[in-house]
Write an enzyme that holds these catalytic residues in place. Sequence first.
Site, PDB file in Angstrom:
ATOM      1  N   ARG A 163      41.707   5.033 -40.206  1.00 23.61           N
ATOM      2  CA  ARG A 163      41.831   5.213 -38.758  1.00 23.61           C
ATOM      3  C   ARG A 163      43.167   4.715 -38.222  1.00 23.61           C
ATOM      4  O   ARG A 163      43.448   4.868 -37.030  1.00 23.61           O
ATOM      5  CB  ARG A 163      40.691   4.467 -38.043  1.00 23.61           C
ATOM      6  CG  ARG A 163      39.309   4.963 -38.425  1.00 23.61           C
ATOM      7  CD  ARG A 163      38.232   4.173 -37.715  1.00 23.61           C
ATOM      8  NE  ARG A 163      36.900   4.540 -38.187  1.00 23.61           N
ATOM      9  CZ  ARG A 163      35.773   3.993 -37.752  1.00 23.61           C
ATOM     10  NH1 ARG A 163      35.821   3.043 -36.823  1.00 23.61           N
ATOM     11  NH2 ARG A 163      34.610   4.380 -38.237  1.00 23.61           N
ATOM     12  N   LYS A 215      26.075   7.858 -47.234  1.00 27.24           N
ATOM     13  CA  LYS A 215      26.262   7.055 -46.038  1.00 27.24           C
ATOM     14  C   LYS A 215      25.416   7.682 -44.929  1.00 27.24           C
ATOM     15  O   LYS A 215      25.462   8.906 -44.729  1.00 27.24           O
ATOM     16  CB  LYS A 215      27.736   7.063 -45.641  1.00 27.24           C
ATOM     17  CG  LYS A 215      28.037   6.417 -44.293  1.00 27.24           C
ATOM     18  CD  LYS A 215      29.526   6.488 -43.990  1.00 27.24           C
ATOM     19  CE  LYS A 215      29.840   5.887 -42.637  1.00 27.24           C
ATOM     20  NZ  LYS A 215      31.296   5.838 -42.372  1.00 27.24           N
ATOM     21  N   GLU A 217      35.625  -1.628 -47.360  1.00 24.62           N
ATOM     22  CA  GLU A 217      35.973  -0.266 -46.953  1.00 24.62           C
ATOM     23  C   GLU A 217      37.090  -0.318 -45.915  1.00 24.62           C
ATOM     24  O   GLU A 217      36.891  -0.775 -44.789  1.00 24.62           O
ATOM     25  CB  GLU A 217      34.748   0.437 -46.362  1.00 24.62           C
ATOM     26  CG  GLU A 217      35.041   1.837 -45.838  1.00 24.62           C
ATOM     27  CD  GLU A 217      33.870   2.454 -45.095  1.00 24.62           C
ATOM     28  OE1 GLU A 217      34.118   3.318 -44.232  1.00 24.62           O
ATOM     29  OE2 GLU A 217      32.720   2.052 -45.359  1.00 24.62           O
TER      30      GLU A 217
END
Length: 223
Positions: free
Chosen positions: A51, A135, A47
């Site tokens: 960011r 998640k 993943e």
Amino acid sequence: MTSPPPSSSAASVLDLAPVVPVVALSDASDAVPLARALVAGGLPAIEVTLRTPAALEAIRAISGAVPGAVVGAGTVISPEQVTECTAAGARFLVSPGWTNALLTAMRASGVPFLPGVSTTSEVVALLERGVREMKFFPAQAAGGTAYLRSLAGPLPQARFCPTGGIGPATAPEYLSLPNVGCVGGSWMVPADAVAAGDWARIEELARGAAQLAGLRDAGGTCR
């Protein structure tokens, strides 16, 4: 999830490996050697979080140069990002939370997705919409293993990838739960190792994380 699986050898992202490395890269040139080290260590699902400005380029590089990797995009928070990430080659999507607009976009993307939840109501709302894989974020702050264990009884159809504050000491307890398919974490990609290009160390840490698969099997969540 109702979207297609990432590979023919796994039912979903949750079944690819016991740990999904959560990667934030400031330099996209590190993406390919990092992904190769993780795959060599037994962690194919990666993943890459949105960011940093390098994220999309990193996803594109891994998708094009590391065939053994199943690269996904994390911290996806808008429909526009869904489009950008899938165009870059992301094979799954992960969000810290969800809205109806974001969920609609992720469904339409054609790739597996894990919308983020932290409350029972959010889980029920997703189940109502036909989404069963999620998640759990931020895992430790939102109640950790005790919270997930409490959800397993009334909501056994929901499966989770807990992420947030999980390390090698706490991952085993999460993976032993019947409603946890895998965990997300960054301990196998320490910033100093990435900065130094110490891919051998990252491969070793990945191999240790991959060995947690036996705990996932014991929890009954692996295929």
